[in-house]
Scaffold this motif. Structure first.
Motif, PDB file in Angstrom:
ATOM      1  N   ALA A 126       0.346  -6.360  -2.946  1.00  0.00           N
ATOM      2  CA  ALA A 126       1.814  -6.299  -3.066  1.00  0.00           C
ATOM      3  C   ALA A 126       2.282  -7.212  -4.196  1.00  0.00           C
ATOM      4  O   ALA A 126       1.719  -8.287  -4.415  1.00  0.00           O
ATOM      5  N   GLY A 127       3.300  -6.765  -4.896  1.00  0.00           N
ATOM      6  CA  GLY A 127       3.817  -7.626  -5.947  1.00  0.00           C
ATOM      7  C   GLY A 127       4.955  -6.973  -6.684  1.00  0.00           C
ATOM      8  O   GLY A 127       5.204  -5.780  -6.549  1.00  0.00           O
ATOM      9  N   LEU A 128       5.639  -7.775  -7.458  1.00  0.00           N
ATOM     10  CA  LEU A 128       6.682  -7.257  -8.334  1.00  0.00           C
ATOM     11  C   LEU A 128       6.681  -8.084  -9.604  1.00  0.00           C
ATOM     12  O   LEU A 128       6.122  -9.192  -9.619  1.00  0.00           O
ATOM     13  N   VAL A 188      -5.272  -8.598  -6.177  1.00  0.00           N
ATOM     14  CA  VAL A 188      -4.871  -7.872  -7.385  1.00  0.00           C
ATOM     15  C   VAL A 188      -4.041  -8.813  -8.270  1.00  0.00           C
ATOM     16  O   VAL A 188      -2.877  -9.112  -7.973  1.00  0.00           O
ATOM     17  N   SER A 189      -4.679  -9.296  -9.321  1.00  0.00           N
ATOM     18  CA  SER A 189      -4.017 -10.163 -10.299  1.00  0.00           C
ATOM     19  C   SER A 189      -3.487  -9.283 -11.423  1.00  0.00           C
ATOM     20  O   SER A 189      -2.955  -8.198 -11.170  1.00  0.00           O
ATOM     21  N   SER A 190      -3.686  -9.691 -12.655  1.00  0.00           N
ATOM     22  CA  SER A 190      -3.177  -8.908 -13.798  1.00  0.00           C
ATOM     23  C   SER A 190      -3.705  -9.533 -15.079  1.00  0.00           C
ATOM     24  O   SER A 190      -3.992 -10.744 -15.112  1.00  0.00           O
ATOM     25  N   LEU A 239       0.442  -2.031   4.734  1.00  0.00           N
ATOM     26  CA  LEU A 239       1.568  -2.939   4.967  1.00  0.00           C
ATOM     27  C   LEU A 239       2.449  -2.945   3.722  1.00  0.00           C
ATOM     28  O   LEU A 239       1.953  -3.121   2.611  1.00  0.00           O
ATOM     29  N   ASP A 240       3.741  -2.791   3.921  1.00  0.00           N
ATOM     30  CA  ASP A 240       4.635  -2.751   2.763  1.00  0.00           C
ATOM     31  C   ASP A 240       6.055  -3.063   3.214  1.00  0.00           C
ATOM     32  O   ASP A 240       6.424  -2.833   4.362  1.00  0.00           O
ATOM     33  N   LEU A 241       6.824  -3.535   2.249  1.00  0.00           N
ATOM     34  CA  LEU A 241       8.252  -3.773   2.451  1.00  0.00           C
ATOM     35  C   LEU A 241       8.959  -2.449   2.750  1.00  0.00           C
ATOM     36  O   LEU A 241       9.934  -2.402   3.501  1.00  0.00           O
ATOM     37  N   GLY A 255       0.787  -1.236   0.000  1.00  0.00           N
ATOM     38  CA  GLY A 255       0.000   0.000   0.000  1.00  0.00           C
ATOM     39  C   GLY A 255       0.815   1.279   0.000  1.00  0.00           C
ATOM     40  O   GLY A 255       0.256   2.376   0.008  1.00  0.00           O
ATOM     41  N   ALA A 256       2.134   1.159  -0.020  1.00  0.00           N
ATOM     42  CA  ALA A 256       2.963   2.366   0.107  1.00  0.00           C
ATOM     43  C   ALA A 256       2.862   3.274  -1.107  1.00  0.00           C
ATOM     44  O   ALA A 256       2.840   4.492  -0.970  1.00  0.00           O
ATOM     45  N   ARG A 257       2.820   2.682  -2.287  1.00  0.00           N
ATOM     46  CA  ARG A 257       2.848   3.514  -3.502  1.00  0.00           C
ATOM     47  C   ARG A 257       1.982   2.870  -4.584  1.00  0.00           C
ATOM     48  O   ARG A 257       1.432   1.789  -4.402  1.00  0.00           O
ATOM     49  N   GLY A 258       1.876   3.578  -5.706  1.00  0.00           N
ATOM     50  CA  GLY A 258       1.227   3.029  -6.891  1.00  0.00           C
ATOM     51  C   GLY A 258      -0.225   2.671  -6.656  1.00  0.00           C
ATOM     52  O   GLY A 258      -0.977   3.395  -5.971  1.00  0.00           O
ATOM     53  N   ILE A 259      -0.620   1.535  -7.200  1.00  0.00           N
ATOM     54  CA  ILE A 259      -2.009   1.087  -7.097  1.00  0.00           C
ATOM     55  C   ILE A 259      -2.413   0.952  -5.633  1.00  0.00           C
ATOM     56  O   ILE A 259      -3.502   1.384  -5.229  1.00  0.00           O
ATOM     57  N   GLY A 260      -1.543   0.368  -4.831  1.00  0.00           N
ATOM     58  CA  GLY A 260      -1.868   0.128  -3.418  1.00  0.00           C
ATOM     59  C   GLY A 260      -2.143   1.412  -2.656  1.00  0.00           C
ATOM     60  O   GLY A 260      -3.081   1.486  -1.848  1.00  0.00           O
ATOM     61  N   ALA A 286      -8.050  -7.640 -12.221  1.00  0.00           N
ATOM     62  CA  ALA A 286      -6.918  -7.897 -13.125  1.00  0.00           C
ATOM     63  C   ALA A 286      -6.649  -6.623 -13.929  1.00  0.00           C
ATOM     64  O   ALA A 286      -7.299  -6.373 -14.949  1.00  0.00           O
ATOM     65  N   PRO A 287      -5.714  -5.804 -13.441  1.00  0.00           N
ATOM     66  CA  PRO A 287      -5.446  -4.554 -14.160  1.00  0.00           C
ATOM     67  C   PRO A 287      -4.707  -4.795 -15.476  1.00  0.00           C
ATOM     68  O   PRO A 287      -3.933  -5.743 -15.607  1.00  0.00           O
ATOM     69  N   GLY A 288      -4.952  -3.872 -16.417  1.00  0.00           N
ATOM     70  CA  GLY A 288      -4.119  -3.782 -17.610  1.00  0.00           C
ATOM     71  C   GLY A 288      -2.987  -2.812 -17.297  1.00  0.00           C
ATOM     72  O   GLY A 288      -2.518  -2.750 -16.152  1.00  0.00           O
ATOM     73  N   PHE A 289      -2.581  -2.031 -18.280  1.00  0.00           N
ATOM     74  CA  PHE A 289      -1.470  -1.079 -18.084  1.00  0.00           C
ATOM     75  C   PHE A 289      -1.904   0.043 -17.153  1.00  0.00           C
ATOM     76  O   PHE A 289      -2.795   0.820 -17.484  1.00  0.00           O
ATOM     77  N   ILE A 290      -1.254   0.132 -15.998  1.00  0.00           N
ATOM     78  CA  ILE A 290      -1.543   1.197 -15.032  1.00  0.00           C
ATOM     79  C   ILE A 290      -0.248   1.987 -14.800  1.00  0.00           C
ATOM     80  O   ILE A 290       0.811   1.388 -14.561  1.00  0.00           O
ATOM     81  N   VAL A 291      -0.360   3.284 -14.846  1.00  0.00           N
ATOM     82  CA  VAL A 291       0.809   4.144 -14.602  1.00  0.00           C
ATOM     83  C   VAL A 291       1.294   3.935 -13.167  1.00  0.00           C
ATOM     84  O   VAL A 291       0.529   4.133 -12.209  1.00  0.00           O
ATOM     85  N   SER A 292       2.522   3.483 -13.010  1.00  0.00           N
ATOM     86  CA  SER A 292       3.096   3.244 -11.675  1.00  0.00           C
ATOM     87  C   SER A 292       4.599   3.035 -11.825  1.00  0.00           C
ATOM     88  O   SER A 292       5.118   2.996 -12.947  1.00  0.00           O
ATOM     89  N   ASP A 293       5.276   2.858 -10.694  1.00  0.00           N
ATOM     90  CA  ASP A 293       6.719   2.571 -10.746  1.00  0.00           C
ATOM     91  C   ASP A 293       6.990   1.299 -11.554  1.00  0.00           C
ATOM     92  O   ASP A 293       8.022   1.167 -12.204  1.00  0.00           O
ATOM     93  N   MET A 294       6.035   0.341 -11.463  1.00  0.00           N
ATOM     94  CA  MET A 294       6.251  -0.927 -12.154  1.00  0.00           C
ATOM     95  C   MET A 294       6.310  -0.727 -13.667  1.00  0.00           C
ATOM     96  O   MET A 294       7.201  -1.242 -14.345  1.00  0.00           O
ATOM     97  N   CYS A 310       6.131  -4.808   6.407  1.00  0.00           N
ATOM     98  CA  CYS A 310       5.831  -6.238   6.394  1.00  0.00           C
ATOM     99  C   CYS A 310       6.280  -6.819   5.071  1.00  0.00           C
ATOM    100  O   CYS A 310       5.867  -6.354   4.010  1.00  0.00           O
ATOM    101  N   ASP A 311       7.128  -7.835   5.132  1.00  0.00           N
ATOM    102  CA  ASP A 311       7.479  -8.593   3.934  1.00  0.00           C
ATOM    103  C   ASP A 311       6.484  -9.741   3.856  1.00  0.00           C
ATOM    104  O   ASP A 311       6.525 -10.668   4.681  1.00  0.00           O
ATOM    105  N   ILE A 312       5.613  -9.708   2.862  1.00  0.00           N
ATOM    106  CA  ILE A 312       4.540 -10.718   2.825  1.00  0.00           C
ATOM    107  C   ILE A 312       5.064 -12.118   2.522  1.00  0.00           C
ATOM    108  O   ILE A 312       4.328 -13.094   2.643  1.00  0.00           O
ATOM    109  N   ALA A 313       6.332 -12.216   2.120  1.00  0.00           N
ATOM    110  CA  ALA A 313       6.908 -13.539   1.869  1.00  0.00           C
ATOM    111  C   ALA A 313       7.407 -14.197   3.155  1.00  0.00           C
ATOM    112  O   ALA A 313       7.808 -15.360   3.146  1.00  0.00           O
TER     113      ALA A 313
END
Ligand code: NAI
Length: 243
Positions: A81-83, A130-132, A26-28, A4-9, A173-181, A52-55
């Protein structure tokens, strides 16, 4: 809310706070999570930011315990959360595969398992994963695609398992979303970020790329009381028909 720190979250966190939810970000990235929570608090909402590292199973348990202690038992969970770094199949190491699946799929299992008892206990809850669109195939990112497709099976299975407890489970399931990713993808392709967005928009039927708020609107609906008869669904938020 994970990642949730940045971007979509961050957009989802802000929107859910405006909807009246107390939000745990919660975020890394602890500092950015705290900043995001502070921005919500500054605009009159209720939020906390936690590392929080969700892994990491122990870290997930500890973070959820902290959330319960500070904000009370959760009723809503957004697994975001994801990468998604690229890796062709012949170059992909086992470590790369395990690391990505460990966050983008196993991590969501860990957080969901730690939270779900609170939802079941009250007989009401909402889970959004949040899938894709990459769940349908993504050249050069088979690990990411597999995790995102796995998340759809996870969503549908939990919808079956938890419906009788008043808990709905859906996927966006998002398509192209403007974010750091997506900016990172532009850099990898050697493109200017805005040029990359302009090129992407050309193949999107509505003629623009998505914004984090597009996902936040959808999440807001799915976690609302009005969405109680919608469960096990995948909503493609991609500016065109997908799936
Ligand atoms: P982003 O990279 O801007 O944000 C991801 C957030 O997740 C960051 O705050 C990061 O610190 C956090 N995170 C990463 N690993 C973590 C871990 N192990 N534990 C806790 N937090 C962790 O990415 P963006 O674009 O906002 O993506 C959010 C979600 O949306 C991801 O699951 C991504 O796969 C998905 N998505 C994004 C799309 C896009 O076009 N931006 C398209 C489709 C799906």
């Amino acid at each position: 809310m994970t990642g949730g720190a940045r971007g979509i979250g961050a957009a989802v966190a802000a929107r859910l706070a405006r909807d009246g939810h107390a939000v745990a970000v919660l975020d890394l990235d602890e500092r950015t999570a705290a900043d995001t929570a502070a921005a919500i608090t500054d605009s009159g909402g209720r939020a906390i930011g936690l590392r929080c590292d969700i892994a990491d199973e122990a870290a997930v348990t500890a973070a959820v315990d902290q959330v319960v202690a500070i904000l009370g038992p959760p009723a809503v969970l957004v697994n975001n959360a994801g990468l998604g770094p690229p890796a062709g199949i012949t170059e992909m190491s086992v470590e790369q595969w395990d690391q990505l699946l460990g966050i983008n799929l196993r991590g969501h299992f860990l957080v969901t398992r730690a939270v779900v008892g609170h939802l079941v206990a009250t007989g009401w809850g909402r889970i959004v994963n949040v899938s894709s669109i990459s769940a349908l195939g993504d050249e050069g990112r088979s690990h990411y695609s597999s995790a995102k497709a796995g998340l759809l099976g996870f969503t549908k299975s939990l919808a079956l398992e938890l419906g009788r407890h008043g808990v709905t489970v859906n996927a966006i399931a998002p398509g192209f979303i403007v974010s750091d990713m997506t900016a990172a993808t532009a850099r990898r392709l050697g493109r200017d970020v805005e040029e990359h967005q302009r090129i992407a928009a050309q193949s999107i039927p509505v003629g623009r790329v998505g914004r984090p708020e597009d996902i936040a609107h959808t999440a807001s609906y799915l976690v609302s009381p009005d969405a109680g008869f919608v469960t096990g669904q995948v909503i493609y938020v991609a500016g065109g028909p997908v799936g």
